[in-house]
Scaffold this motif. Structure first.
Motif, PDB file in Angstrom:
ATOM      1  N   VAL A 280      43.576  46.169  -7.357  1.00  0.00           N
ATOM      2  CA  VAL A 280      42.464  46.091  -6.413  1.00  0.00           C
ATOM      3  C   VAL A 280      41.953  44.662  -6.463  1.00  0.00           C
ATOM      4  N   SER A 281      42.002  43.961  -5.331  1.00  0.00           N
ATOM      5  CA  SER A 281      41.618  42.552  -5.311  1.00  0.00           C
ATOM      6  C   SER A 281      40.851  42.227  -4.043  1.00  0.00           C
ATOM      7  N   ASP A 282      40.067  41.168  -4.121  1.00  0.00           N
ATOM      8  CA  ASP A 282      39.334  40.651  -2.959  1.00  0.00           C
ATOM      9  C   ASP A 282      39.979  39.340  -2.531  1.00  0.00           C
TER      10      ASP A 282
ATOM     11  N   ILE B  51      44.205  46.937  -1.711  1.00  0.00           N
ATOM     12  CA  ILE B  51      44.619  47.909  -2.730  1.00  0.00           C
ATOM     13  C   ILE B  51      46.135  48.035  -2.636  1.00  0.00           C
TER      14      ILE B  51
ATOM     15  N   GLU C  44      39.131  43.693   0.898  1.00  0.00           N
ATOM     16  CA  GLU C  44      39.580  44.356  -0.328  1.00  0.00           C
ATOM     17  C   GLU C  44      41.000  44.869  -0.112  1.00  0.00           C
TER      18      GLU C  44
ATOM     19  N   GLN D   4      44.443  47.747   3.046  1.00  0.00           N
ATOM     20  CA  GLN D   4      43.353  46.793   2.944  1.00  0.00           C
ATOM     21  C   GLN D   4      42.110  47.350   3.605  1.00  0.00           C
ATOM     22  N   GLN D   5      40.978  47.018   3.017  1.00  0.00           N
ATOM     23  CA  GLN D   5      39.706  47.484   3.522  1.00  0.00           C
ATOM     24  C   GLN D   5      38.734  46.306   3.537  1.00  0.00           C
ATOM     25  N   GLN D   6      37.810  46.353   4.446  1.00  0.00           N
ATOM     26  CA  GLN D   6      36.801  45.287   4.485  1.00  0.00           C
ATOM     27  C   GLN D   6      35.851  45.440   3.327  1.00  0.00           C
ATOM     28  N   ALA D   7      35.601  44.347   2.595  1.00  0.00           N
ATOM     29  CA  ALA D   7      34.721  44.428   1.430  1.00  0.00           C
ATOM     30  C   ALA D   7      33.276  44.443   1.854  1.00  0.00           C
TER      31      ALA D   7
ATOM     32  N   THR E 161      40.588  39.507  -8.758  1.00  0.00           N
ATOM     33  CA  THR E 161      41.355  40.742  -8.909  1.00  0.00           C
ATOM     34  C   THR E 161      40.532  41.661  -9.800  1.00  0.00           C
ATOM     35  N   ASP E 162      39.998  42.724  -9.215  1.00  0.00           N
ATOM     36  CA  ASP E 162      39.081  43.600  -9.938  1.00  0.00           C
ATOM     37  C   ASP E 162      39.795  44.588 -10.844  1.00  0.00           C
TER      38      ASP E 162
ATOM     39  N   ILE F  32      35.798  38.605   3.567  1.00  0.00           N
ATOM     40  CA  ILE F  32      36.478  39.005   2.338  1.00  0.00           C
ATOM     41  C   ILE F  32      37.033  40.416   2.539  1.00  0.00           C
TER      42      ILE F  32
END
Length: 209
Positions: A155-157, A181, A179, A206-209, A133-134, A177
């Motif tokens: 914001v987490s992966d 939000i 991301e 969600q977004q691709q990391a 978790t960033d 993985i």
């Protein structure tokens, strides 16, 4: 020879004029900066007056929450909010309704239960693995009608995979993985001595990391 035609006097006069203009320029810049700072202070004061009925402060939410709790500890709250975030998502993935009932409000619980029942009907299983978790950040806080609410941005992966009964991948990718939000709102009653924060609103992407 007159005094004004004396080269030494002329040089002195030029130097005095140069010093005068330099001081005038510096004073003008100082006055301009002072006016800018005063305008900023006046604008900030006006905004505080406008938000008197609905107290909200993204940078220092303690100002809003200390109205009903002088001992509010932002660091401790964020630490608990991070644990709650991961615990709620794990409970959702594991169909652990009993845990969800202790952590989320009725509307969120109802949405989670519908998704869980849908997975069960389809005989699907959701696997959720936290990588890290960033960010856990308060973006808003206010007190209204006896209820304190804090809005937290996460914001987490994660790795998220949905599998069928025969273990086939229905959604997600076990090697990808993603991301996530999320913006979650927690609330508690101000009259309660024990601050029992419940999740009442969820928004996410969600977004691709």
């Amino acid at each position: 020879m007159s005094e004004t035609s004396d080269p030494t006097s002329q040089i002195l006069l030029v130097a005095i004029l140069a010093l005068y203009w330099a001081m005038l320029g510096s004073w003008s810049q100082l006055l301009s900066r002072w006016n800018d700072e005063r305008a900023k202070r006046d604008t900030a004061a006006a905004r505080r007056d406008e938000s008197a009925e609905h107290t909200s402060c993204a940078d220092t939410p303690q100002d809003a929450l200390r109205e009903i709790d002088p001992d509010f500890d932002l660091g401790a709250f964020l630490s608990g909010a991070r644990r709650a975030y991961e615990a709620i998502l794990r409970a959702f993935a594991e169909s652990d309704i009993q845990t969800l009932q202790r952590l989320v409000g009725p509307e969120v619980l109802d949405a989670f239960e519908r998704d869980i029942v849908g997975r069960r009907d389809r005989q699907e299983m959701l696997e959720l693995t936290f990588i890290r978790t960033d960010e856990t950040k308060v973006v808003d806080a206010f007190v209204e009608n006896g209820t304190a609410e804090i809005v937290v941005r996460y914001v987490s992966d994660v790795v998220s995979v949905t599998r069928s009964a025969d273990n086939a991948v229905v959604a997600g990718d076990p090697w990808e993985i993603v991301e996530m939000i999320d913006t979650w709102t927690f609330a508690c009653q101000t009259q309660s001595r024990k601050r029992n924060w419940m999740l009442i609103v969820t928004e996410g992407e969600q977004q691709q990391a």
